[in-house]
Structure formats: structure tokens, C-alpha cells
Design an enzyme around this catalytic site. Structure first.
Site, PDB file in Angstrom:
ATOM      1  CB  SER A 413      49.417  68.996  53.498  1.00  0.00           C
ATOM      2  OG  SER A 413      50.183  68.731  52.360  1.00  0.00           O
ATOM      3  CG  HIS A 434      46.743  68.813  56.930  1.00  0.00           C
ATOM      4  ND1 HIS A 434      46.822  70.176  56.812  1.00  0.00           N
ATOM      5  CD2 HIS A 434      48.016  68.366  56.834  1.00  0.00           C
ATOM      6  CE1 HIS A 434      48.076  70.530  56.656  1.00  0.00           C
ATOM      7  NE2 HIS A 434      48.824  69.454  56.677  1.00  0.00           N
ATOM      8  CD  GLU A 446      43.972  72.687  57.777  1.00  0.00           C
ATOM      9  OE1 GLU A 446      43.678  73.828  57.482  1.00  0.00           O
ATOM     10  OE2 GLU A 446      44.971  72.117  57.305  1.00  0.00           O
ATOM     11  CG  ASN A 484      49.756  73.712  54.192  1.00  0.00           C
ATOM     12  OD1 ASN A 484      50.428  74.212  55.097  1.00  0.00           O
ATOM     13  ND2 ASN A 484      49.785  72.418  53.922  1.00  0.00           N
TER      14      ASN A 484
END
Ligand SMILES: CCC/C=C/C(=O)SCCNC(=O)CCNC(=O)[C@H](O)C(C)(C)COP(=O)([O-])OP(=O)([O-])OC[C@H]1O[C@@H](n2cnc3c(N)ncnc32)[C@H](O)[C@@H]1OP(=O)([O-])[O-]
Length: 724
Positions: A413, A434, A446, A484
Site C-alpha cells: 500500500s 494494491h 491500484e 494513500n
């Protein structure tokens, strides 16, 4: 357009607008003219309306809503009314989907037959409108108000069997639906049409209209707070029960117009197309989804059977692909298998899957402790703990045992995909994937391209992502990637607000009122304050900082004294029954504002000599959301995100951003980039030490243009503002 042909005394009208026969102007005109021609031709006794290719029309052409062509004569209402008024029987022969305007066309017909696998429905609420070509007025006249309320406000598809039971279909047919449609039309060609024109029928459960509509209204307001379309649908359906068709249709049109001109419809329609654009990737150098052929993937493996790994295994199995699960020891392997078996047993119990299907799906799983068993698989997805050393170790092992052309992917992540790839001799066949938790449920993927990842690897991983039911968004490599990375300033600002005068529930309330289902501090409690504490420690370590020293970490936005104080008191979030909030017991979901936390915050401020102030909701809103949006623009200017639509899809599908605003980038365009830039500059001047307030160069450039630049053209400015 619509093709007109005659088969004996039957006129067959094929809507012909691939790939889904959307009812654009030419199709509507073709259907209208076709009905007129058939009506005039004395040798025609009956008419069949159907769709060319893979489906019946799936609705209005959504792109025409913006261009205004949807209103051009004949509009959909005029087409449906024309069909219904025809003096010869008209049969809708449905295969594939009959959705939205497509279903409205079929409700204008005197009879409807469908293939065994056809589906019908009114998905308009998903794009911010209502079935505005008579759908809210005709459907309840055919099947009653109660099921119509369910179908129209949910936007769900209804299968053939259910449609027959409800009375939407008159018959389900096997084999070629057009041939059957012709047969059916011939069988009714001499039947009187009286009683078959839906607009003349009465709503069967009209006596319960008030009770049904009141309860439906309460339900849509509870479920979809803030959404305008479901509320308008209930209003329009209530009208159907109370008013003759000719008046009802006018009210339906007025409600449709209100929705069409709302920002929500525009945003939801934008999101519809953005989601479909996501898998159409292109990389610098020009290779793209259109030019590169993916390699076939016949088998996969997952390393790590924890919560994420098990979820990933399920996605693969659900797609019908064999999957090997590798774990470090028997205990962990057993735990992973148990988790997977438990989730399938749950699906069986809930009636989502038959026991036989669950068994068949599980038979594709092969658990093992031996990496050597992966020697023949096409793709491996590593899902071990988020630790660079550990991941590199795993990739080193995989590189040794896996066949030369196998792809090695990491479910990371945040971590640097190039560093992970450097542990292998095949960096061109390494990518990040991800997943979002729970992996078997969340649609977003992702996918991270490393510096050396080959276009064919991108093509193969994208194709696999779609196959396992995900919406893949290709992004570049940086800490936290797109999602993120944008999350970081948002949570940082949320925590800094606590030190200046706000309490957790005040911050969360503003964000939840905006439409994100869980505020950032509740998310902190959900993830665990120990987890975020460890992440801060790891990131500090990576940057060569001492995470315990304020002077070290503060300039990097890594200083979270309130979180640290709670963590040190053992308040780790939901799992301990206390974090930024208190909970009835450990594991409970309902967050209760805690006076003890407010005392801790007040105490911290006194110690630091901070004068707490009342922070207005607007400031909470801007500091959390605008800092996140500014970061989104930075991912665009750096080429980490390829398009604003990609940023939006990541936030819509991965982070609960309210879909009716279109996503952070679309939302920014609605705020106005000049105004947005002004506010970001204001906070930058106020908090010059916080890097995330440094305005994005791309945003600055776009905000300085004389006329607002359409979102689809932002990319053209990204390359000129990029520092990379
Ligand atoms: C007064 C008016 C009242 C009536 C209102 C309405 O009817 S509102 C409408 C109510 N109806 C709906 O909301 C139905 C919306 N559609 C769907 O739900 C799905 O497309 C599907 C389930 C029909 C097929 O799923 P699938 O996974 O097999 O295929 P896919 O989804 O990948 O689509 C393939 C291509 O077709 C494109 N496209 C699709 N629909 C439309 C459209 N209506 N328009 C234009 N384009 C449309 C889509 O963008 C994509 O283009 P691309 O990327 O190849 O350039």
C-alpha cells in the site's frame, strides 16, 4: 440507427448502435420512423422491437444528456408513446439487458418476451436521474407500486425469472429471442390491443400508495443521505398512483429536469465514464491498452494467507482460476484456509452461492508450504506484512523458483516497487497490485508500474484485474502511490486540528456531513492507533529521523502528539474499546465522544502553551479536503496519476469519497480552481512549515487560465508543470 426489415407480415425493428444500443438520437429516430412505416404498410400485421448484437437497448445515450441531443425530436417519451399508440401489436424481444430507456421502450410495447438470461432494470439512480421516459409512470401500472419502488430506487437488475413473476415479461423463451419474438407476435396479431396499453392501466396496489411511498421515502433518505435522485423517484412513483398518465408524465419530466440540472447528475455521469476509462491505460512512450497484447493467465499464486492474502485468493478463485496459497508455516496456512472456507460458508448461508458452487470454487485452491510448488504459475501476488526487507526476501525466493516469464506482483500500500523489484532479475515483470480491504469485496485495484515494468506486464496485470472483478487504475511509483499519498495530508490536518481547538467528533462530523461515511479519526480507531504509530515510526526510520523527537519529525508532518498520548495509554482504537473515542466494549462499532480524550487533548495544549480556539466547520472542511485535493494535483503534475479521472476513481472506489461529487478532482472543478488555489495559498501562508500546503504547480497554472479548463484537458498542462 434502427434497421427495419420485414419477415412475412412481421416488421422487425433492430436498434443498432454498438456496443450496447444506447438510445441516441439516430436510434430513436429509426424506431419512431420504423413504427410509422410499419403502421402505414397494410401487409404488416405486427411488429417486433429488438437489439442488434449482444443486447436490447440499455438506456438513453448518457453522453447526449450533456450535449442536449437527448431532447431532440423524437425524444424518448415521444418514441415510447408512438410505440404504445400503434394500432398493430408491438412485441419487445429482449436479450442481454433492457435497462433505463430500453426498459421504457419495452413498456411502451404491448407485449414483452425475454431470453432466459436477460436482465431488466432502471439503473437511473446510479447516474443521478430517474426513469424519465415514462418509467416511473408505466412500471407501477404493470407490476404495482411496491415492487416498482424497490426496483427504481435501488437501480438493481432483475433477472428473467423474477421479471416474469412480477409481470414485466409476458414470457421467457429459449433459443433465439428474435425468432421467438416473431412467433409470439404472430400469435397475438389478431388480439385486441385494448388492455395492453400500459398508460391506460390502473396501478394495482393504489389503495396502499401513501403507506408504501411514505415508508419508501423514509428508507431512501436513511440509506442514501444527500442523494437527490432516489427521493425524486419516490415522488414520481407516488404521482403515478394518484394521477392519470398524461398528467403524471408531466410531473415526471419536471422532476427529471430538476435532477438533470443538479450537480449530482453531472458528477455521477462523470463517474460512470471515469470508471470505464480506468482500465484504458497508457504509459509514457506511447504503449497503451490498445497497442499491447496481454499474456494469457491460467494460474495464480498468493504468498501470505492473512486477511489481505485470503481475500485476494478468493478474488482469483471466484474468477474460476486455480490458485496456490503459500504460507510460512502450517499454523498460518491453516488459519488462511479456515478464513477462506468460513467466508464461502457464509456466502452459502446467505444464499449468495450454492453449496455445490462453493465446493467447486474451493477445489481450485491448493495450499502449500513449498515455494517450489509455484514453478509453473503465471502470476504470483505477494501479500506478506508491509516490510521492505521481508518483501525483498520473498521476491528473491520467487525469482529463483518461478518460471522465467511469470509475473511477480506485490500487494503493497506504500512501499517502493522498484526496491522490491531490485530483489529479482526480472524488474520488467514486477508490478504493485494494491488491493483494498476486504479484498474479495472492494472493487478498486491500484496497480503500480515500476521504472522498468514492461508494457506487456501492465497489459497482463490489467487484464487479470478485470477478470477478477476489479476496476484497475494504473499509477506510478511513489510513497503511498495516489490513494494513500492523498490520505496523508487529510489525516495530518485532522490530527493537527485537535491540537488547535477541535475535538475528534467535531472533525469527523464535518467530514461525514460532506459525505465520506467515516471521518478520519474514526478511521484511525478502526485501523488501530498502534498501526498508525508503527507506520509513523517506519516512515521516520526510512527518512533517517528519530520518531520520538518532535524537532525531528514535525517538519515532515509526522508529529502526532494526541495520537501518541492515546497510544501510550493503551487506547489502540476499536479493538481495545478506546482510542480517539470510547466504545461500549472492545470491537464495538459505535464511537462515543469521550470526555477523557478531551481532557487529554486540553492537557496537551496547556503543556505546550497552545491557546485553544473555536474552529469553524468551514475551516475543518477546507483543511482536511483541500489539502487532500492539493496532493491529488501533485500526483497529476508528477505523472504518478495519469488522469484526473483516475484520481477520482481511486477515491470513489477505495476511500468512500461521495460519488455524487464525482471524486476529489471533479469536486475541485466544481469549487472552481481559482477559488481553490486561493484557499490553498491562504493555508500555505498560515502554515508554511507544512509541506502539503505548498500549492501544486499544476493547480496554480490551471487556476491562472482565463477560462476554466475542462477536466479532461488538465493532462495537457501536467507535462508543462512537472518537475520529473
Ligand atoms: C429521458 C431519458 C430517460 C432515460 C434515461 C436512461 O435511460 S439513463 C441510462 C440508463 N441505463 C444505464 O445507466 C445503463 C448503463 N450501462 C451499464 O450499466 C452497462 O454498460 C451494462 C450493464 C449495460 C453493460 O456492461 P458491460 O460491462 O458489458 O459494458 P460497459 O459498461 O463497459 O459498456 C460498454 C461501453 O458502452 C458504453 N455505455 C454503456 N451504457 C451506456 C449508455 N447508456 N450511454 C452511453 N454509453 C454507454 C460504456 O461507456 C462503454 O463504452 P467504452 O468504454 O467501451 O467506450
Amino acid at each position: 440507427m434502427a434497421d427495419y426489415r420485414k419477415q412475412g407480415d412481421v416488421a422487425v425493428l433492430h436498434a443498432n448502435n454498438p456496443p450496447v444500443n444506447a438510445l441516441s438520437y439516430h436510434v430513436r429516430q429509426g424506431l419512431y420512423d420504423g413504427i410509422e412505416a410499419a403502421e402505414k404498410d397494410p401487409s404488416v400485421k405486427c411488429i417486433v422491437i429488438c437489439g442488434k448484437g449482444k443486447t436490447f437497448p440499455v438506456g438513453a445515450d448518457i453522453r447526449e444528456f450533456a450535449s442536449g441531443s437527448a431532447k431532440k425530436f423524437p425524444n424518448l417519451i415521444e418514441v415510447c408513446d408512438k410505440i404504445e399508440a400503434c394500432t398493430k401489436p408491438v412485441v419487445a424481444a429482449i436479450h442481454g439487458f433492457a435497462l433505463g430507456g430500453g426498459l421504457e421502450i419495452s413498456l411502451g410495447c404491448h407485449y414483452r418476451i425475454g431470453g432466459t438470461s436477460c436482465k431488466v432494470g432502471f439503473p437511473e439512480v446510479n447516474i443521478g436521474v430517474l426513469p424519465g421516459a415514462g418509467g416511473t409512470q408505466r412500471l407501477p401500472r404493470v407490476i404495482g407500486l411496491k415492487p416498482s419502488l424497490d426496483i427504481i430506487t435501488s437501480g438493481c437488475h432483475v433477472g428473467a425469472k423474477e421479471a416474469l413473476k412480477l409481470g414485466i415479461l409476458d414470457k421467457i423463451v429459449q433459443g433465439d429471442v428474435v425468432t421467438e419474438g416473431i412467433k409470439f407476435a404472430k400469435s397475438v396479431q389478431n388480439q385486441p390491443l385494448h388492455g395492453r396499453r400500459v398508460s391506460t392501466m390502473a396501478v394495482p396496489d393504489v389503495s396502499q400508495a401513501n403507506a408504501l411511498c411514505n415508508s419508501a421515502m423514509a428508507e431512501v433518505k436513511r440509506k442514501s443521505s444527500g442523494l437527490l435522485a432516489p427521493v425524486a423517484c419516490v415522488k414520481s412513483l407516488r404521482v403515478a398512483a394518484q394521477t392519470p398518465y398524461k398528467d403524471g408524465i408531466k410531473i415526471e419530466s419536471a422532476l427529471m429536469l430538476q435532477l438533470m440540472t443538479s450537480g449530482q447528475a453531472k458528477a455521477l455521469q462523470y463517474a460512470f465514464f471515469a470508471e470505464r476509462l480506468a482500465s484504458k491505460w497508457q504509459v509514457p512512450g506511447g504503449a497503451s491498452h490498445a497497442t499491447v497484447t496481454p499474456r494469457p493467465v491460467k494460474s495464480c499464486a498468493v504468498v501470505g494467507g492473512g486477511y489481505m492474502g485470503s481475500g485476494i485468493v478468493m478474488c482469483i478463485l471466484n474468477a474460476g482460476l486455480p490458485c496456490i496459497l503459500v504460507e510460512a508455516n502450517q499454523k498460518f496456512l491453516d488459519r488462511g484456509i479456515k478464513m477462506i472456507q468460513g467466508l464461502y460458508a457464509g456466502s452459502v448461508k446467505l444464499g449468495k452461492m450454492s453449496e455445490q458452487d462453493a465446493k467447486k470454487t474451493l477445489s481450485l485452491l491448493k495450499p502449500t508450504l513449498r515455494y517450489e510448488d509455484l514453478k509453473d504459475v503465471d502470476v504470483v501476488i505477494e501479500a506478506v506484512f508491509e516490510d521492505m526487507k521481508l518483501k525483498q526476501e520473498v521476491f528473491g525466493k520467487l525469482d529463483k523458483v518461478c518460471k522465467k516469464d511469470a509475473l511477480l506482483c506485490s500487494n503493497t500500500s506504500t512501499l517502493n516497487i522498484d526496491k522490491i523489484a531490485s530483489a529479482t532479475r526480472r524488474p520488467d515483470r514486477v508490478m504493485g497490485m494494491h488491493f483494498f480491504a476486504p479484498a474479495y469485496y472492494m472493487k478498486l485495484l491500484e496497480n503500480i508500474r515500476g521504472a522498468e515494468t514492461s508494457p506487456q506486464t501492465v497489459a497482463t496485470v490489467t487484464q487479470l484485474s478485470v477478470k477478477i472483478g476489479k476496476v484497475p487504475v494504473l499509477v506510478g511509483n511513489c510513497h503511498g502511490f495516489v490513494g494513500n499519498r492523498m490520505m496523508a495530508p487529510y489525516t495530518t490536518e485532522a490530527q493537527r486540528l485537535l491540537e488547535e481547538g477541535a475535538y475528534p467528533h467535531q472533525v469527523d462530523q464535518v467530514i461525514e456531513e460532506f459525505g465520506i461515511p467515516i471521518g478520519p479519526l474514526k478511521v484511525g480507531d478502526l485501523t488501530g492507533l498502534d498501526v498508525s504509530w508503527k507506520i509513523t515510526r517506519e516512515v521516520s526510520r526510512m527518512l533517517g529521523l528519530d520518531h520520538t523527537k518532535r524537532e525531528d519529525v514535525e517538519p515532515f508532518g509526522l508529529y502526532f502528539p494526541v495520537r501518541n498520548a492515546l497510544y501510550e495509554k493503551g487506547r489502540l482504537g476499536r479493538k481495545t474499546g478506546a482510542g480517539f473515542y470510547k466504545y461500549e466494549k472492545a470491537g464495538s462499532k459505535v464511537a462515543i465522544p469521550d470526555p477523557l480524550v478531551m481532557d487529554i487533548i486540553d492537557h496537551h495544549c496547556r503543556e505546550e502553551g497552545i491557546d485553544r480556539r473555536r474552529i469553524p466547520p468551514q475551516e475543518i472542511y477546507e483543511r482536511c479536503l483541500y489539502s487532500l485535493i492539493n496532493e491529488g494535483f501533485k500526483t497529476l503534475e508528477e505523472g504518478i496519476a495519469a488522469r484526473p479521472e483516475d484520481v477520482d476513481i481511486i477515491w470513489l472506489l477505495g476511500y468512500g469519497w461521495p460519488r455524487y461529487t464525482g471524486g476529489p478532482m471533479h469536486f475541485a472543478s466544481q469549487i472552481g480552481l481559482r477559488r481553490l488555489y486561493g484557499r490553498i495559498e491562504y493555508y500555505h501562508n498560515k502554515y508554511p512549515d507544512r509541506d502539503h500546503w505548498t500549492p501544486s504547480r499544476l493547480l496554480k497554472t490551471l487556476s491562472q487560465q482565463e477560462h476554466p479548463v475542462p477536466l479532461a484537458q488538465w493532462g495537457q498542462f501536467a507535462s508543462t508543470t512537472s518537475r520529473l
